[in-house]
Structures are given as structure tokens and as C-alpha cells.
Design a protein around this motif. Sequence first.
Motif, PDB file in Angstrom:
ATOM      1  N   PHE A  55       0.817  -1.218   0.000  1.00  0.00           N
ATOM      2  CA  PHE A  55       0.000   0.000   0.000  1.00  0.00           C
ATOM      3  C   PHE A  55       0.846   1.261   0.000  1.00  0.00           C
ATOM      4  CE2 PHE A  55      -3.641  -2.673   0.627  1.00  0.00           C
ATOM      5  CZ  PHE A  55      -4.643  -1.958  -0.004  1.00  0.00           C
ATOM      6  N   THR A 116      -3.176   9.999  -0.638  1.00  0.00           N
ATOM      7  CA  THR A 116      -4.056   9.853   0.526  1.00  0.00           C
ATOM      8  C   THR A 116      -3.325   9.067   1.615  1.00  0.00           C
ATOM      9  OG1 THR A 116      -4.968   7.882  -0.558  1.00  0.00           O
ATOM     10  CG2 THR A 116      -6.204   9.943  -0.809  1.00  0.00           C
ATOM     11  N   ASP A 119      -5.135   8.115   4.750  1.00  0.00           N
ATOM     12  CA  ASP A 119      -6.098   7.029   4.566  1.00  0.00           C
ATOM     13  C   ASP A 119      -5.409   5.667   4.504  1.00  0.00           C
ATOM     14  OD1 ASP A 119      -8.678   8.515   4.226  1.00  0.00           O
ATOM     15  OD2 ASP A 119      -7.503   9.481   2.662  1.00  0.00           O
ATOM     16  N   ILE A 120      -4.193   5.658   3.963  1.00  0.00           N
ATOM     17  CA  ILE A 120      -3.460   4.395   3.916  1.00  0.00           C
ATOM     18  C   ILE A 120      -3.073   3.966   5.339  1.00  0.00           C
ATOM     19  CG2 ILE A 120      -1.366   3.249   3.055  1.00  0.00           C
ATOM     20  CD1 ILE A 120      -3.446   3.896   0.893  1.00  0.00           C
ATOM     21  N   GLU A 122      -4.724   4.786   8.008  1.00  0.00           N
ATOM     22  CA  GLU A 122      -5.981   4.345   8.620  1.00  0.00           C
ATOM     23  C   GLU A 122      -6.321   2.922   8.187  1.00  0.00           C
ATOM     24  OE1 GLU A 122      -9.899   6.771   8.962  1.00  0.00           O
ATOM     25  OE2 GLU A 122     -10.183   5.350   7.326  1.00  0.00           O
ATOM     26  N   PHE A 123      -6.034   2.606   6.942  1.00  0.00           N
ATOM     27  CA  PHE A 123      -6.346   1.282   6.398  1.00  0.00           C
ATOM     28  C   PHE A 123      -5.535   0.185   7.090  1.00  0.00           C
ATOM     29  CE2 PHE A 123      -6.513  -1.535   2.411  1.00  0.00           C
ATOM     30  CZ  PHE A 123      -7.792  -1.976   2.693  1.00  0.00           C
ATOM     31  N   PRO A 127      -9.727  -3.201  11.582  1.00  0.00           N
ATOM     32  CA  PRO A 127     -10.949  -2.726  10.912  1.00  0.00           C
ATOM     33  C   PRO A 127     -12.201  -2.810  11.762  1.00  0.00           C
ATOM     34  CG  PRO A 127     -10.321  -4.897  10.098  1.00  0.00           C
ATOM     35  CD  PRO A 127      -9.220  -4.449  11.023  1.00  0.00           C
ATOM     36  N   ARG A 131     -10.604   1.273  13.597  1.00  0.00           N
ATOM     37  CA  ARG A 131     -10.973   2.220  12.539  1.00  0.00           C
ATOM     38  C   ARG A 131     -12.306   2.935  12.794  1.00  0.00           C
ATOM     39  NH1 ARG A 131     -10.606  -0.940   7.082  1.00  0.00           N
ATOM     40  NH2 ARG A 131      -8.657  -1.958   7.615  1.00  0.00           N
ATOM     41  N   PRO A 132     -13.354   2.191  13.174  1.00  0.00           N
ATOM     42  CA  PRO A 132     -14.638   2.892  13.347  1.00  0.00           C
ATOM     43  C   PRO A 132     -14.601   3.933  14.465  1.00  0.00           C
ATOM     44  CG  PRO A 132     -14.967   0.519  13.173  1.00  0.00           C
ATOM     45  CD  PRO A 132     -13.502   0.740  13.346  1.00  0.00           C
TER      46      PRO A 132
END
Lengths: 361, 148
Positions: A55, A116, A119-120, A122-123, A127, A131-132
Motif C-alpha cells: 500500500f 491519501t 487514509d493508507i 488508517e487502512f 478494521p 478504525r470505526p
Amino acid sequence: MKVAIVGMGWYGFRPSTPEVSFREMVFEAASRAYAEANLDPRKDVDTFISSQEDFWEGISIADEFAPDQIGGYLRPTFTVTGDGVQGILHGIMHIKSGISKVTAVEAHSKASDILTIGDIVEFAMDPIFLRPAAPPNFHFLAALEAKAYQRRTGMTEEDMAEIVSIEKRNGFGNPRASYAANLNVSDILSHEKVAEPLRRPDIADFVDGAVVVVLASEDIARSLTDDPIWVEASTFTETNYPGYAELGEAGYLRGAYSQISKRKFDGYFVDDRYSFKLLEHLGVFKADPLALLREGQLGEGGSAPTNVFGGLLSEGVPLEAAGLTLALEAREYLRKGYSSAVVGSWRGVPTYTGMVLSMWR
Amino acid sequence: MIRYVPKAKYSYSAGQAQSVFLNGLKEKKILGTVCNKCKKVYVPPKMYCEECFKPTDGWVELKDEGIVHTAIASFVSWTRDRLEEPIISGTIKLYGSERDYVFPGMFHRICTTYDKVRDMSIIGAKVKAVWNEKRVGSIEDIQCFKEV
């Protein structure tokens, strides 16, 4: 059997490098490493290791893109999903197991190609549980650790600003230190908070760069140089969830250090992508790092010289090449005549994975 | 079940070699790099020779013609829909290289019929690039390679 570094090369270490593809950047670093080692990778290198993460590359199965630029075309090439020091650890295993006499290890960053990057990161978080619930700013994970470290040690925001000020100045004279700056504590404290207690200057920026290291067995190393740098490496993962981690204790680095032969180090090169991490990580190797900071012992000539070329706060964070960047600093330090140095590396948020690289002459 | 759509966006640096190649496409030129030591020609180009591990030594312009090395017909889209007409693509060995090491060549669409792929008569056929009128410096500046 001992394993030595017989060559290192680097390229880039600028916020963006639009003039080169990631492969061209690695080729430049590799050419420099092989020139320093006086080796031809097409004849003299047995195995090649690339430390990378899909990623970050923006290419899935990115290991297929690893061989040519390090001389590994149609040769045994192996990828490590991790920091370059983990790559060195695997290289040491290649040599100690007897499958290789000479192994090249690379790590690189084309962070500027990632539009981003938050976002990576965060990925990479859990999960289901993380993350939420995560704030839209991945630095919160470091802030959690900073706050825990503050409470445990009494470190103040002024101490953190002092680290930034020292590191940004240490970078002057370091050709890789794109983010070196002359900032004083009040300059730094004038910034607003990103995530309590971290301000923008407490956080190192990302950077593009590539580093290649050539490792050799003891006999080969002694035939190539009168002054090899011997190495030992280890890695340790504590957890992947902050609720399970001893926040602010750098358990990942302590776990890695517990596997390394103990020796006296003349210099410390630790991941400081967040200012307080310099103390947290130095604390793995030296008692009471906060007192050492306040007593001015972290400079060259002090009792714990640490990141004397500016660390990641000056050089930036080159993704999986961060550990090798610190290793370059340690190598520079040894070249000044010192006998030993240690690298304490970290894969950054949201990981709790650390690496130790012990280097001596 | 937790649903999540990753927001992964990139802007890939083409770098020195591929930038020259892409700019060449605007001029209807297919450019490669050559290694003077092993004579290998790289299309798409590289700034280094992977075989000799040295910088490549210069640029060569190849013809926008070649022969089909192999070809396929695909009947399914990326989203697994059935396509009314198959997409035919393949690898084309371009003319203009001194050294015949697998390629210099390109992967691209081939303007031909499914029957010629099925009976393999397209393999070995001479093809030529069909260029777009408006070219932007992309591999898409070539519509396809068409039989000549």
C-alpha cells in the motif's frame, strides 16, 4: 560467524522526487552502495532483499517490481514486508545459514506519490475495533503514547519542544536533512495542537528516499575492507491494537533489544518521528532519558549522544526506509572514530513493531 | 459484517525514462533505451540495464510496427459482466532492435477479429500502431495495433 556492512548508498531524501521513478531512485542508491563495497551485483551478490509494503507502493504484489533496480534480475530476490532493519535481519539470516556470502538489502519511500497517505495509515488499523472509533487524524495513536509517557515520566511540552529544536538544528550539515531548521522552543510552542500533546513541529514529515545496504560474511568482509562494520539485528511485535499495548513503554523496542547481545554503545540513533519517541526509545537503552535531555547529555560528547545528525525530525520519514536512514546516521558516527552505535527503529503508527540494529567496529 | 472502502489514491512518478517515452508518444514516436554493452533495447524504457546493472547509454526510436507475439480475446469485464464484443490484446515485438531478447515490445490492444485469435493466425502477423488524432502522452495515445 559475524556479518558486516560493507557498503551503503542512498538517494533522495527530499519531500518529493518527481525526476525519478521509485525504481530509478533505488537504482541510484544501489549503484552507490555497490561502488562503495567495490562489488558487482551481477557477479558478487548472492541474494537480494527488498523491504516494502504494497500500500506504500500503490501496487499490489509489489515484490514483483523489486529485483531489477538492485541488480537482482533473474537472481534470488526476497521481499520483507517491513522496515529495512527487518530486511537486514533477514540478510544476516541468509548469510549465517550459509545460503549467501553477500546480500543486498534495500528499502525506499515514494511517499510523495501517495495522495491519501492518511487514509493508507488508517487502512492499516484494526478494521473492527479501531478504525470505526478512530479520530480522523492518525497521529492520535502517537498522542496516546505521548500522554502515557508524560504521565509516567513527567515530560513536559517544553521538553518535547526542546527535542525538536535540538534535532532540527542537528540536521544542519546532514545532506539528507531536508527538514533541518533553526527553531527555538518558543517558536515550536507557538504552534497549535494537532492531537494533544503533539504540535505540528513534534511530528516528522514524510520524505522520498532510498537506502541500499550490502552485507557480507566475515571472510568476504575482511577481504573487502580493513574496517568492516559488524552488525546484529532483531525485531519484535508487541500487538496490533493500542488496547493491548503498554503505551509509552516502547514494549516493541524492548522486546527487540532483549534479543541482542549487550554491549556499550557510543551513540544512539532512535526513531523520533514524534519528538517524545526520542526519549521513549532512548529509554530502552539508557536509564532516565528525560534527565539526560535536561542535563544536555544528548549531544556529541555527552553521556548519551542521540540522533546527532538530526534523526527523522530533520531527515523525514521515508516509510520502510526509516530504520536504514538511522543506520546511515550510525554509520556516519562510526566513521568519526567511534566504536559502536545502536539503531532503535519503529514502523510507526499504527504498528507496535520495533527493530534494533547493533553496529560496531 | 463491517463494510469499508479504502481511499487509496496515488500519483505515480513516471521518472526519467518513462517520461521521455510518454512525451514521445505525443509525437507518434516509440522510444526505447539501449545498453551498448549487451545491446539490449528496453521498450518501455529503463534508465538502467537490468542485465549489466549500469545506466543505459542512449535512446533509439523504434518503428511503430512489429509482429504479434501472442494475443488473447477477453469476454469478461473488470466487473465480471459479459462483453458483447471481446477485447483483443496481445504483445507486439517491435521492429528496430539489434538484439532479439524476447522483446523490445509492447502490450496493447490489437485490432483484429476473434477468429484470428482463435485459430492463431494473428500470431506472427505484421501490425502497425493506430494513433489517436489528439495525443496526451499516454499509452492510450495508441488506439491499437492493426494488421497491415
